[in-house]
Scaffold this motif. Structure first.
Motif, mmCIF file in Angstrom:
data_model
loop_
_atom_site.group_PDB
_atom_site.id
_atom_site.type_symbol
_atom_site.label_atom_id
_atom_site.label_comp_id
_atom_site.label_asym_id
_atom_site.label_seq_id
_atom_site.Cartn_x
_atom_site.Cartn_y
_atom_site.Cartn_z
ATOM 1 N N UNK A 182 0.839 -1.208 0.000
ATOM 2 C CA UNK A 182 0.000 0.000 0.000
ATOM 3 C C UNK A 182 0.874 1.258 0.000
ATOM 4 N N UNK A 183 1.953 1.199 0.785
ATOM 5 C CA UNK A 183 2.897 2.328 0.800
ATOM 6 C C UNK A 183 3.509 2.544 -0.574
ATOM 7 N N UNK A 184 3.916 1.442 -1.192
ATOM 8 C CA UNK A 184 4.558 1.541 -2.506
ATOM 9 C C UNK A 184 3.633 2.225 -3.514
ATOM 10 N N UNK A 211 1.305 4.431 -2.902
ATOM 11 C CA UNK A 211 1.256 5.876 -2.624
ATOM 12 C C UNK A 211 2.560 6.563 -3.022
ATOM 13 N N UNK A 212 3.671 5.873 -2.837
ATOM 14 C CA UNK A 212 4.950 6.448 -3.249
ATOM 15 C C UNK A 212 5.028 6.568 -4.774
#
Lengths: 158, 158, 158
Positions: free
Chosen positions: C11-13, C15-16
């Protein structure tokens, strides 16, 4: 596992910083065109500066005074948009730099005109109260090398 | 450790909400200027409202009808841009508010003109299908206190 | 627990990726209006294409040449803004598509005018060096069905 959590938190923090800075930058136009001098000034640090076409504001009180100035009040009494483009933001720890283009659109005599196209460089710092503008530098995009250099600062580090 | 995960998830969710809302807001202009009435209407809840300069649309079907209206079809047949500025978004649980400035640029007789500069306040809600616009309120920035108040709502909570 | 971490990382990836693409798109205007041909060209893949109103650039070197062309240099010597609206971005693994509207504002004879309003569709790919533009397609919003179709591609998958 704790290392994993710490790493994820650092990545999250970076994205949260970016979101906060993006929001701060997006707030300037609406606030300045609504005439809210307190809220505009609060986007800067106490000693934050704003230099726009040779009008140099040296701290928060001078930015506050700009919003309440006759010149600015005339703009908003007739209708104005300080319209910012999407900013390119670079964060480096507790400082950041954002570059974008901007349009000043004025409503005069029943019509809207683009009164100015600008280059914006905004340096920000993390404070105890969150991110604030440390110095902002704007130049009219009239072909001057200086205005183009402001846009070019997108390539450099904060 | 489970607490850590839960906390990280909540922070992630907030950023994902922000990304989804940002995308929804960025979609309006392209969709309305392409003339896709279904897709425009789907940005709102079933009972979502849109009030622009006294033209009050009271639900999704009325927004759909606006896109298909003669007035709007004339705009896009000649060329139009409903150009939104970067929004300042505040999320509070399952509701959010976004404020931005906007430009309506029309292509007429071979030239582009800024036909209107506007203030936009968009209230959103989380639905089973994702974030949708609950009500949107737009006023021309012609110096009226009302339009400036729309911009000023950036300072209030959703 | 490891599964939780893996899920959070994905999920972080996402957004990044979104943040990186947003920054790349926001960089185009400032870079092209500053005249930095190297930096503009580097926004594309080696074989990246850019088709704007029938001017087809087939790789990075042709984009580089566009920035240094007499036509573009005349624009920036007098003052120009390639002003992009907030993009609606969809990411699907290692590819993405962004759609937005754009304004070209020129400074001529002491005044700013909107010379063109455009529809932009930008396809991107993840490379070893980060996200890059694979092909970009721009059409003037003059009422043509083709320009409206570019805006409509916001609804399709990358």
């Amino acid at each position: 596992m704790t290392d994993d959590i710490t790493r994820l938190e650092a990545r999250l923090q970076h994205l949260e910083d970016l979101a906060e800075i993006t929001r701060l930058l997006a707030s300037y136009g609406p606030l300045v065109d609504s005439g809210d001098a307190d809220a505009v000034a609060a986007l800067w640090t106490e000693d934050g500066t704003y230099d726009v076409e040779g009008w140099h504001m040296g701290d928060r009180s001078e930015i506050h005074a700009m919003v309440n100035s006759k010149a600015h009040q005339r703009f908003i009494a007739s209708g104005s948009l300080h319209f910012m483009g999407p900013p390119a933001v670079r964060i480096d720890g507790d400082t950041a730099v954002a570059v974008c283009e901007s349009l000043m659109v004025l409503h005069q005599d029943g019509a809207f005109t683009v009164a100015r196209g600008g280059a914006q460089r905004i340096r920000l710092v993390r404070t105890a109260d969150g991110w604030r503008t440390k110095d902002r530098y704007a130049r009219t995009l009239d072909g001057s090398a200086e205005a183009r250099a402001v846009l070019g600062s997108i390539s450099s580090r904060p």
